[in-house]
Design a protein around this motif. Structure first.
Motif, PDB file in Angstrom:
ATOM      1  N   ALA A   1     -27.312  45.408 -15.409  1.00 51.68           N
ATOM      2  CA  ALA A   1     -26.559  44.775 -14.347  1.00 51.68           C
ATOM      3  C   ALA A   1     -24.916  44.512 -14.877  1.00 51.68           C
ATOM      4  CB  ALA A   1     -26.945  43.423 -13.705  1.00 51.68           C
ATOM      5  N   ALA A   2     -23.842  44.404 -14.071  1.00 49.83           N
ATOM      6  CA  ALA A   2     -22.663  43.986 -14.614  1.00 49.83           C
ATOM      7  C   ALA A   2     -22.672  42.406 -14.570  1.00 49.83           C
ATOM      8  CB  ALA A   2     -21.717  44.551 -13.670  1.00 49.83           C
ATOM      9  N   VAL A   3     -21.923  42.069 -15.787  1.00 51.96           N
ATOM     10  CA  VAL A   3     -21.801  40.534 -15.957  1.00 51.96           C
ATOM     11  C   VAL A   3     -20.162  40.626 -16.156  1.00 51.96           C
ATOM     12  CG1 VAL A   3     -23.851  39.794 -16.402  1.00 51.96           C
ATOM     13  CG2 VAL A   3     -22.207  40.747 -18.390  1.00 51.96           C
ATOM     14  N   PRO A   4     -19.345  39.482 -15.776  1.00 55.78           N
ATOM     15  CA  PRO A   4     -17.871  39.356 -15.940  1.00 55.78           C
ATOM     16  C   PRO A   4     -17.519  39.199 -17.405  1.00 55.78           C
ATOM     17  CG  PRO A   4     -19.039  37.339 -14.950  1.00 55.78           C
ATOM     18  CD  PRO A   4     -20.134  38.223 -15.133  1.00 55.78           C
ATOM     19  N   ASP A   5     -16.550  39.886 -17.699  1.00 57.89           N
ATOM     20  CA  ASP A   5     -15.751  39.898 -19.061  1.00 57.89           C
ATOM     21  C   ASP A   5     -14.351  39.413 -18.850  1.00 57.89           C
ATOM     22  OD1 ASP A   5     -16.605  40.828 -22.173  1.00 57.89           O
ATOM     23  OD2 ASP A   5     -14.483  41.188 -21.460  1.00 57.89           O
ATOM     24  N   ALA A   6     -13.991  38.422 -19.579  1.00 58.12           N
ATOM     25  CA  ALA A   6     -12.659  38.039 -19.324  1.00 58.12           C
ATOM     26  C   ALA A   6     -11.536  39.310 -19.791  1.00 58.12           C
ATOM     27  CB  ALA A   6     -12.303  36.834 -20.192  1.00 58.12           C
ATOM     28  N   ILE A   7     -12.017  39.972 -20.740  1.00 60.34           N
ATOM     29  CA  ILE A   7     -11.043  41.073 -21.124  1.00 60.34           C
ATOM     30  C   ILE A   7     -11.224  42.522 -20.323  1.00 60.34           C
ATOM     31  CG2 ILE A   7     -10.318  42.378 -23.449  1.00 60.34           C
ATOM     32  CD1 ILE A   7     -10.926  39.776 -25.064  1.00 60.34           C
ATOM     33  N   ARG A   8     -12.564  42.768 -20.333  1.00 61.40           N
ATOM     34  CA  ARG A   8     -12.894  44.175 -19.913  1.00 61.40           C
ATOM     35  C   ARG A   8     -13.326  44.189 -18.415  1.00 61.40           C
ATOM     36  NH1 ARG A   8     -14.985  42.417 -24.806  1.00 61.40           N
ATOM     37  NH2 ARG A   8     -14.295  43.771 -26.659  1.00 61.40           N
TER      38      ARG A   8
ATOM     39  N   GLU B   1     -19.057  43.617 -18.279  1.00 62.89           N
ATOM     40  CA  GLU B   1     -19.854  44.005 -19.488  1.00 62.89           C
ATOM     41  C   GLU B   1     -20.960  44.423 -19.141  1.00 62.89           C
ATOM     42  OE1 GLU B   1     -20.479  45.693 -22.418  1.00 62.89           O
ATOM     43  OE2 GLU B   1     -18.780  44.500 -23.413  1.00 62.89           O
ATOM     44  N   VAL B   2     -21.972  45.295 -20.071  1.00 59.93           N
ATOM     45  CA  VAL B   2     -23.442  45.939 -19.597  1.00 59.93           C
ATOM     46  C   VAL B   2     -24.284  44.661 -20.044  1.00 59.93           C
ATOM     47  CG1 VAL B   2     -24.867  47.611 -20.132  1.00 59.93           C
ATOM     48  CG2 VAL B   2     -22.473  48.030 -19.868  1.00 59.93           C
TER      49      VAL B   2
END
Length: 542
Positions: free
Chosen positions: A452-459, A462-463
């Protein structure tokens, strides 16, 4: 083939019962009989027809007919089929209910579908009465065998224009991974076409009129068992063997003793069976083929070699039924490559990008389908009940928008990539969760994988991978699995996080519950037991 004069599900059944009265219509294996507390053994077409006649008389006398819906919470018991056929004979529709749903979920479906009556297991009747009260629908609830009450007042809500073929036969609810589930209106034509498709499919999944016996553990609130398996057996005078559920340890015993000639599967079933100890009886059966979807690609060829029959992977949706099925039922097949086969001439398809333009050969895009000929919606679901906006949206431009991402190679072979809504957007790159899961499942220590996707501040995204593994999962194994993925996937597709879990959230048909998976991944993101592998994801990774 289904009797050419049949316009309804019951009409097709009646024709089969007249032609093959002494043949088995349903078979209850001992294990399922024990679970349900019913008699094991065979129910012939003639015996089923007599029970349907009795039920029809009771329902007709109570005032049921065209436009009424009846909710059924009867699991995979023979009585489910008798109620379905009797109601269909009178022009009424059924609303199959997933037994795993609880009061709040039941209340939503009751309020949305507005049934005239519910028929439920004795132990579940009070629960449904409470749900009806919560929904504000004065719906009577009875158990099989109890006197049939009159339908609630004002309950003719399912009437449709057209003849018997266009009457609503069932209202089936989608999974509802985002928001409330949608109610798919399925007509008699939808069901009849499913039987005709299977009877004429040929190739590796050819069925004959010589006494086929199809075993399925899939639930009757799912279109595969209700429309495909059931109607296929009616089409050829075959016998359906519905199990209460998939029992891995006794599966092959049930297959052998029931005389099954074909079987249906979904999800993790093949993986579980391959994990069982090998036996001299692995090929002691009559099965010629299995039909389904979702086998782990690395196990496809080994399964066929071990058990001695092909697993025919296929694609369809509740909305499409068999009107636009793609199946790998003809050679040459691309075994172990997520290949769905090649589309048949009766359907048309396109693969488009986000702008709605056709993609180049070999490129992934959303699958659009429709029926070839004058009526592009022939055999599809009729509509999303009470949701004309969603119906119009999914049919935008005269094509059914599946929400599935696929690619097609030059030879016409179609390969499943992922659901569009499961695509992870990382630093501008689209990543299919299913593609990553498929790669992870090839690792020898991985037993099940959910991504699943999780939030990433830069990208952006994230996987995140949730894994069920052999033995204990630790930091060393997480790094080993990620480095292994980096040799098989582009660096940005490899897991940025790995959490080892005991089990994945699965639906009753053994599919990953994507909404629950995403919620769990978000909850595990800051868990100390979750392994952060992002430093390994570099463009120079080998």
């Amino acid at each position: 083939m289904i009797d050419s004069g049949a316009e309804t599900v019951h009409g097709a059944f009646a024709a089969a019962a007249a032609r093959w009265p002494e043949r088995g219509f349903l078979h209850v294996v001992p294990e399922t009989a024990d679970v349900y507390g019913i008699e094991p053994g065979e129910i012939t077409y003639a015996e089923a027809a007599a029970e349907v006649d009795r039920l029809t008389s009771a329902l007709e006398a109570a005032g049921y007919g065209e436009g009424h819906r009846v909710m059924l919470l009867l699991e995979n018991r023979p009585v489910f089929f008798f109620w379905f056929l009797a109601l269909n004979r009178l022009g009424a529709s059924i609303v199959p209910l997933n037994p795993d749903l609880r009061t709040g979920e039941q209340a939503y479906m009751i309020g949305h579908a507005e049934p005239a009556l519910a028929v439920a297991l004795p132990s579940r009747c009070n629960e449904l009465r409470e749900a009806a009260l919560e929904a504000g629908v004065q719906m009577p609830v009875i158990a099989p065998g109890e006197p049939v009450p009159a339908p609630r007042e004002g309950a003719r809500v399912a009437a449709r224009a057209g003849g018997p073929a266009e009457r609503e036969a069932a209202l089936l609810y989608t999974s509802g991974t985002t928001g409330q589930p949608k109610g798919c209106v399925l007509t008699n034509t939808y069901f009849l076409l499913s039987g005709d498709w299977y009877a004429g499919a040929g190739g590796l999944c050819e069925i004959t009129e010589d006494g086929e016996r199809m075993i399925t553990p899939l639930p009757l609130f799912h279109m595969n068992a209700l429309a495909v398996s059931f109607m296929a057996m009616i089409a050829v005078g075959g016998c359906l063997i519905p199990l209460d559920r998939f029992h891995p340890k006794s599966w092959w015993k049930s297959v052998r003793e029931s005389g099954a000639t074909c079987l249906h599967y979904l999800g993790v079933m093949p993986s579980i069976l391959m994990g069982m100890p090998e036996s001299p009886d692995d090929r002691a059966h009559r099965v010629r083929f299995g039909f389904g979807a979702g086998i782990d690609p690395k196990l496809h060829a080994p399964f066929e070699a071990r058990f001695g029959f092909p697993l025919v992977e296929a694609w369809a949706m509740t909305e499409t039924g068999s009107a636009a099925t793609i199946a790998a039922n003809r050679e040459p097949r691309r075994v172990g490559e997520n290949c769905l086969g090649r589309p048949e001439p009766y359907m048309e398809m396109r693969i488009v990008d986000d702008a709605g333009k056709d993609v180049a050969t070999g490129e992934p895009g959303e699958l659009l389908v429709r029926r070839a000929g004058d009526d592009p919606r022939h055999g599809f679901f009729a509509e999303y009940y009470k949701n004309p906006e969603a119906t119009a949206e999914v049919w935008e431009g005269g094509w059914f928008h599946t929400g599935d991402i696929v690619r097609q190679e030059a030879d016409g072979s179609v390969f499943f990539v992922d659901r569009k809504k499961n695509v992870i957007r990382r630093s501008g790159e689209n990543i299919a969760a299913v593609e990553v899961e498929s790669a992870l499942m090839r690792h020898p220590k991985v037993r099940a994988a959910g991504v699943a996707a999780v939030p990433d501040a830069i990208r952006g995204d994230e996987v995140f991978a949730m894994l069920v593994v052999e033995g204990e999962g630790d930091a060393a194994l997480a790094e080993e699995i990620t480095r292994w993925c980096l040799t098989r996937l582009a660096y940005y597709k490899a897991p940025g996080y790995i959490a080892f879990v005991d089990a994945l959230p699965l639906t009753a048909t053994q599919k990953i519950q994507r909404g629950t998976l995403k919620t769990q991944a978000a909850g595990l993101l800051n868990d100390p037991a979750t392994h952060d592998l992002r430093p390994l994801k570099k463009r120079t990774a080998a």
